[in-house]
Design an enzyme around this catalytic site. Structure first.
Site, short mmCIF file in Angstrom:
data_model
loop_
_atom_site.label_atom_id
_atom_site.label_comp_id
_atom_site.label_asym_id
_atom_site.label_seq_id
_atom_site.Cartn_x
_atom_site.Cartn_y
_atom_site.Cartn_z
N GLU A 153 49.96 -19.64 3.38
CA GLU A 153 50.23 -18.84 2.19
C GLU A 153 50.71 -19.63 0.97
OE1 GLU A 153 49.76 -15.37 1.96
OE2 GLU A 153 48.63 -15.86 3.78
N SER A 434 15.18 0.80 20.78
CA SER A 434 14.06 1.49 20.13
C SER A 434 14.47 2.57 19.14
CB SER A 434 13.14 2.10 21.18
OG SER A 434 12.39 1.08 21.80
#
Length: 832
Positions: A153, A434
């Protein structure tokens, strides 16, 4: 001595006027028409009437007058004066801000509130946001864990000032120029935001943050600020502070964290929800990249040796422990809604975690209960994990959307959020098989595509459906297997859709253009960044890994005649008297109505005549498509009525390791197909969800030539029935029959196991009397060596029959580069 004549253009001075007083200008009269100009006796002719400017004084440089566009520019004196004035004002504002802004008491987020999630009727789904926080002194946090947070950070925290204007300007510029929203905040500023202010993105809050951070940096030590930051930061899993995070992810106190574990917790600070690799497995690559960034930063700052870095392994976090009140479907719903809010930028995860929000969702309580009941009665009640080990692997997910509004009205995420925390409706690690094929045909109609020999692609276009037929015209050699390795000869696209013939759709994808197929899928609603969304002929078989929710969105676009309305979970968000804005969801015509409706017409045939006949039990006209993934790891049924779209998927996953598993043998069936349990769940839910409403027929506008039967093809060979692709042109009485496996055409309990579909399954093809005993379904059921135990027809859709090899189990079928093996199909094979 007389006065000397004045020079030309000189105005005489009144002798009674002092020399330094301005002289009145005497208007010069033009000479009369008959006056004679004597040399030296009057002014010379000038450029025009009027006074002439005074000549410059001797010894002083004349100032050039600014003309034209230069007059609009400020002088350097004006610029300098403006800069000085601005500096004075800015300095005064800084001093005033510093003096006027005091360090406030802790904000409400330090004692975070709960948020309430509501059904669409206002009744409560769940309450979320109970605070999980235990403050610890900095001395109890290992030094390497502190350094990991700094590496993630703010690497220069101990040497920098409380605010970094340069970083703030850079972040603002990157955000404004479209490089992504970035933070220019130091750890001090983040701590101020976490503890004293809030997460709202307003100028007022940023100004306060700026001055409080400066004052705090002057009055408090760096250790004090870092300790406060580590105890107030949000790490996900409802954990505030490093101690709560250590328990939530690793089940230990912060003092016992390793360097690797500390680096992972530091990784979570960047995006707590997205980087949880357990709740969001699809985010693992991004989380690992961030984790490596943290460790590399520690090496760069010499907080970690290169040798130790090289041996550091990623520390897998533990399972999610659901909060009280999140059992059943509530946890899945709340997490999906939170993810939607964060991903759409409505609120960020830290702001949402503050709580206090009242979130009215689109979930219809009656339909939600109907979906849960359908899954429970049609599938869960039949599971027997004590007797059948394969039943331990069974998962299910489902989503239901109103296509006209895009509202998600029901969702099934799993058996129980407290037992199976990964939401099966939103995960992205199973192939859709499919159920993707309708998108290929929709792309063909949308792009007015033609076959290799120039015939327009319609439902009646003839293709060769032979097993392992090489795809023509593509750059990649591809010869897909059909399910059961059945060769159908020349069949229409409509019949190929009913039977889910891989050979036809792989060729069609190349005829259309695989890039166009992908674009059509994206237009329908499939996210472009979907895993394994690779352009190529195999994409027609459904290799991509879209979620159930994504597929429901795409089918909703087909149901609404090609108009895509972005889905939503949220009706309204309020906090106190404030209402939070929601993103625009204006519908767009994604594909033409003709393309969508012609696709729908073919999917109606799938339900009426093909692999999805189980959906007829819903009692409403329906269009749908079945699908089964490679190695039977997933089975899908995606279908819709004119006013409700629902996708159901069954999945196989090891509950201990989380690995994807085949569903062979689950629920006492040799194989699971999309036309079986998923279609039956769909029918039971749809029947209840639409209870009280009359069946509605589809209102379709079809592609020209889609309604009438195809003309006889040109016949280049001596056989009057033979077409250019090989095989025979089918006549109505010669419609190919799919390889049956009992499950989808009857024999739901024992179909195909010992008797080739005991009830109705495989009576003609499986052989009710001989199914599997000698030849496993004498005609078509299990073409080769149908063994005595599992011979003949197995379970599922027409195109998922599959060959069997005696009692050894189900073998290879239908797919990309399939081939049979004993017991399992190769990884590249697909059922349909």
């Amino acid at each position: 001595m007389s006065d000397q004549s004045p020079p030309p253009g000189w105005t005489p001075r009144d002798p009674d006027t002092p020399p330094d007083r301005p002289q009145p200008r005497r208007r010069q009269q033009p000479p009369g028409p008959q006056a004679e100009q004597q040399p030296g006796s009057g002014p010379e002719p000038g450029p025009g009437p009027g006074p002439r400017p005074n000549p410059p004084r001797p010894g002083k440089k004349a100032r050039r007058k600014r003309t034209g566009w230069r007059r609009a520019l400020p002088t350097w004196r004006m610029v300098l004066g403006g800069v000085l004035l601005l500096a004075l004002l800015l300095g005064g504002a800084l001093v005033a801000g510093y003096l006027l802004v005091d360090i406030p008491p802790a904000n409400a987020a330090a004692t975070a509130q709960s948020s309430v999630y509501l059904y669409s009727d206002g009744s409560q789904i769940a309450r979320d946001g109970e605070v999980n926080r235990v403050n610890v002194p900095l001395s109890q946090i290992p030094r390497t864990v502190q350094e990991a947070v700094l590496a993630a950070e703010d690497r220069d925290f101990y040497s920098e000032r409380a605010v970094d204007p340069k970083a703030m300007l850079r972040a603002a510029w990157n955000t404004a120029t479209g490089k992504g929203t970035q933070s220019g905040s130091t750890i001090t500023q983040q701590y101020v935001k976490n503890y004293y202010l809030g997460q709202e993105q307003t100028i007022k809050r940023k100004v306060k943050e700026f001055f409080i951070a400066i004052k705090l940096g002057r009055e408090k030590s760096k250790d004090y600020i870092l300790e406060g930051y580590l105890n107030t930061s949000y790490f996900g899993r409802n954990a505030y502070g490093i101690q709560a995070a250590a328990q939530a992810y690793y089940g230990k106190d912060v003092a016992d964290l390793t360097t690797a574990e500390g680096a992972y917790l530091a990784t979570l600070l960047n995006s707590p929800s997205a980087f949880d690799v357990v709740s969001h497995p699809q985010s693992r690559p991004r989380a690992l990249a961030r984790w490596n960034y943290v460790l590399d930063g520690m090496v760069k700052k010499q907080w970690l040796s290169a040798a130790e870095r090289a041996t550091t392994q990623f520390p897998e976090p533990g399972k999610v422990r659901a909060a009280a009140g999140m059992s059943g479907q509530r946890g899945y719903l709340v997490e999906a809604i939170k993810e939607f809010i964060i991903e759409r930028g409505i609120l960020d995860d830290k702001t949402l975690a503050e709580g206090g929000y009242r979130i009215t969702t689109t979930i219809d309580k009656r339909r939600q209960n109907a979906l849960v009941e359908a899954v429970d009665t049609q599938m869960v009640a039949k599971l027997d994990p004590e007797t059948r080990k394969a039943d331990r692997l069974v998962r299910a997910g489902g989503v239901s959307i109103d296509p006209a509004t895009g509202k998600v009205v029901a969702m099934y995420g799993g058996i129980d959020y407290t037992k199976q925390y990964v939401n099966n409706a939103t995960r992205h690690d199973y192939q859709v098989a499919s159920t993707f094929k309708p998108f290929v045909f929709a792309a063909a109609v949308e792009n007015d595509s033609r076959t290799q020999d120039g015939r327009r692609i319609t439902p009646n276009t003839i293709y060769n459906g032979d097993n392992r037929r090489p795809v023509v015209g593509g750059r990649i050699r591809f010869a897909p297997e059909n399910e059961g390795q059945v060769s159908y000869g020349n069949i229409s696209v409509n019949t190929a859709t009913d039977l889910s013939v891989n050979a036809v759709y792989a060729q069609m994808a190349v005829d259309v253009g695989t890039t166009k197929v992908k674009q059509t899928a994206i237009d329908l609603g499939i996210p472009e960044n979907t895993p394994n969304f690779v352009v190529g002929p195999a994409m027609a078989l459904g290799t991509l890994q879209a979620s159930v929710l994504d597929m429901t969105q795409a089918y909703a676009t087909l149901a609404d005649h090609g108009r895509r309305t972005p889905y939503t979970f949220v009706e309204k968000i309020t906090k106190g008297d404030d209402t939070i804005g929601l993103p625009d969801r204006t519908p767009v015509q994604a594909i033409s109505r003709e393309a969508a409706d012609t696709t729908t017409a073919m999917l109606v045939s799938v339900v009426d005549n093909g692999t999805g006949t189980a959906a007829l039990a819903a009692g409403h006209p329906a269009a749908g498509k079945t699908g089964t993934g490679e190695l039977d790891r997933s089975a899908w049924f995606a279908a819709y009525t004119p006013n409700l779209v629902t996708v159901i998927s069954m999945m196989g996953q090891d509950p201990d390791t989380g690995t994807l598993q085949s569903l062979y043998g689950a629920l006492g069936e040799a194989r699971i197909g999309g036309g079986g349990y998923p279609a039956r769940i769909w029918a039971a839910y749809t029947k209840t969800a639409l209870e009280g409403s009359d069946p509605i027929d589809f209102d379709l506008e079809l592609q020209p030539g889609a309604a009438q039967p195809p003309p006889p093809p040109s016949l280049p060979s001596d056989d009057p029935r033979e077409t250019p692709g090989g095989g025979l042109t089918p006549t109505p009485s010669q419609r190919p029959t799919p390889p049956t496996r009992g499950q989808d055409n009857g024999g739901q309990d024992n179909g195909g196991q010992n008797q080739g579909g005991q009830d109705n399954g495989g009576q003609n093809q499986g052989g009710q009397n001989n199914g599997g005993q000698d030849q496993g379904g004498q005609d078509n059921g299990g073409q080769t060596q149908g063994g005595q135990n599992n011979g003949g027809t197995t379970q599922g859709e027409g195109d998922q029959g599959g060959t069997t090899t005696g009692s050894q189990g189900t073998t290879g079928s239908g797919g990309a580069d399939g081939g049979t093996t004993e017991g399992l199909r190769p990884p590249s094979a697909f059922l349909e």
